[in-house]
Design a protein around this motif. Structure first.
Motif, short mmCIF file in Angstrom:
data_model
loop_
_atom_site.label_atom_id
_atom_site.label_comp_id
_atom_site.label_asym_id
_atom_site.label_seq_id
_atom_site.Cartn_x
_atom_site.Cartn_y
_atom_site.Cartn_z
N SER A 164 0.80 -1.22 0.00
CA SER A 164 0.00 0.00 0.00
C SER A 164 0.84 1.27 0.00
CB SER A 164 -0.96 0.02 1.20
OG SER A 164 -0.23 0.11 2.41
N THR A 165 2.07 1.20 0.51
CA THR A 165 2.92 2.39 0.54
C THR A 165 3.98 2.38 -0.55
OG1 THR A 165 4.44 1.36 2.11
CG2 THR A 165 2.62 2.63 3.04
N LEU A 166 3.95 1.39 -1.43
CA LEU A 166 4.93 1.28 -2.49
C LEU A 166 4.94 2.55 -3.34
CD1 LEU A 166 6.97 -0.74 -3.63
CD2 LEU A 166 5.19 -1.54 -5.19
N GLY A 167 6.10 3.09 -3.57
CA GLY A 167 6.23 4.30 -4.37
C GLY A 167 6.15 5.59 -3.57
N THR A 168 5.88 5.51 -2.27
CA THR A 168 5.78 6.73 -1.47
C THR A 168 7.03 6.98 -0.64
OG1 THR A 168 4.73 5.61 0.41
CG2 THR A 168 3.27 6.51 -1.30
N HIS A 169 7.94 6.04 -0.57
CA HIS A 169 9.17 6.20 0.20
C HIS A 169 10.23 6.91 -0.64
CE1 HIS A 169 7.22 2.66 2.03
NE2 HIS A 169 7.68 3.18 3.15
N HIS A 170 11.09 7.66 0.04
CA HIS A 170 12.25 8.22 -0.65
C HIS A 170 13.36 8.51 0.34
CE1 HIS A 170 10.38 12.31 0.18
NE2 HIS A 170 11.56 12.41 0.73
N VAL A 171 14.58 8.61 -0.20
CA VAL A 171 15.76 9.04 0.54
C VAL A 171 16.33 10.21 -0.23
CG1 VAL A 171 18.07 8.42 1.34
CG2 VAL A 171 16.25 6.71 1.37
N LYS A 172 16.58 11.32 0.47
CA LYS A 172 17.16 12.51 -0.15
C LYS A 172 18.27 13.04 0.73
CE LYS A 172 12.97 13.99 -2.55
NZ LYS A 172 12.01 15.09 -2.76
N ILE A 173 19.19 13.77 0.10
CA ILE A 173 20.30 14.39 0.82
C ILE A 173 20.26 15.89 0.57
CG2 ILE A 173 22.80 14.44 1.15
CD1 ILE A 173 22.81 11.57 -0.10
N PHE A 174 20.33 16.65 1.66
CA PHE A 174 20.26 18.11 1.60
C PHE A 174 21.53 18.71 2.20
CE2 PHE A 174 15.93 16.69 1.47
CZ PHE A 174 15.25 17.61 0.70
N ASP A 175 21.70 20.02 1.99
CA ASP A 175 22.79 20.72 2.66
C ASP A 175 22.53 20.71 4.17
OD1 ASP A 175 20.75 22.61 3.02
OD2 ASP A 175 21.67 24.11 1.74
N GLU A 176 23.51 21.16 4.94
CA GLU A 176 23.39 21.10 6.40
C GLU A 176 22.19 21.89 6.91
OE1 GLU A 176 26.06 21.63 10.45
OE2 GLU A 176 26.83 22.46 8.57
N ALA A 177 21.86 23.00 6.26
CA ALA A 177 20.73 23.84 6.69
C ALA A 177 19.38 23.23 6.31
CB ALA A 177 20.86 25.24 6.09
N TYR A 178 19.38 22.14 5.54
CA TYR A 178 18.16 21.42 5.13
C TYR A 178 17.29 22.29 4.22
CZ TYR A 178 14.29 18.05 5.86
OH TYR A 178 13.29 17.11 5.72
N ARG A 179 17.96 23.02 3.32
CA ARG A 179 17.24 23.89 2.39
C ARG A 179 17.30 23.42 0.95
NH1 ARG A 179 19.83 28.59 5.37
NH2 ARG A 179 18.30 29.08 6.96
N GLU A 227 18.50 20.38 -1.88
CA GLU A 227 18.91 19.01 -2.15
C GLU A 227 20.24 19.04 -2.90
OE1 GLU A 227 17.01 14.85 -3.87
OE2 GLU A 227 15.83 16.69 -3.98
N ILE A 228 21.16 18.15 -2.52
CA ILE A 228 22.49 18.15 -3.11
C ILE A 228 22.86 16.75 -3.62
CG2 ILE A 228 23.31 20.09 -1.74
CD1 ILE A 228 24.76 18.08 0.08
N THR A 229 23.86 16.72 -4.52
CA THR A 229 24.35 15.45 -5.06
C THR A 229 25.85 15.30 -4.87
OG1 THR A 229 24.59 16.43 -7.25
CG2 THR A 229 22.51 15.28 -6.77
N SER A 230 26.52 16.34 -4.35
CA SER A 230 27.95 16.24 -4.09
C SER A 230 28.29 16.99 -2.81
CB SER A 230 28.76 16.78 -5.26
OG SER A 230 28.53 18.16 -5.43
N ALA A 231 29.39 16.58 -2.19
CA ALA A 231 29.85 17.20 -0.95
C ALA A 231 31.35 17.04 -0.84
CB ALA A 231 29.16 16.56 0.25
#
Length: 110
Positions: A6-21, A23-27
């Protein structure tokens, strides 16, 4: 099976900068980032709960990282993570779930 799918497709994992403003792909090594998990882990709607992700940096073995729900009944879990200074180049992979249910985000270390 209904609860599982029932929840398939609603989950995600994301990475943000330290301030959480943003979304980033490199650090950079030593940089702190905010990791976000959206998942159906809400058992008690009246209090924030815990969850966990797996994190693998470079050639290291994956380890668990605790995340905390941002408030009662939000379904959004976050944690701060500092990229090890010893990681000069490579990739950090943060994941939740397994097999066909796995969600992951990658961070390039420069």
């Amino acid at each position: 099976a209904t609860v599982t799918f029932s929840t398939l497709g609603t989950h995600h994992v994301k990475i943000f900068d330290e301030a959480y403003r943003k979304e980033i792909t490199s650090a950079k090594p030593g940089q702190t980032v905010t990791v976000e998990l959206k998942a159906a882990l809400n058992i008690d709607w009246n209090k924030p709960e815990k969850g966990w992700l797996e994190i693998k940096t470079g050639k290291n073995i994956a380890s668990k990282m605790d995340v905390m729900e941002t408030g009662p009944n939000t379904g959004i879990f976050t944690a701060k993570y500092t990229i090890p200074k010893s990681e000069n180049e490579g990739k950090t992979e943060i994941s939740y779930g397994y097999l066909g249910f796995e969600q992951k985000a990658n961070l390039t270390i420069k």
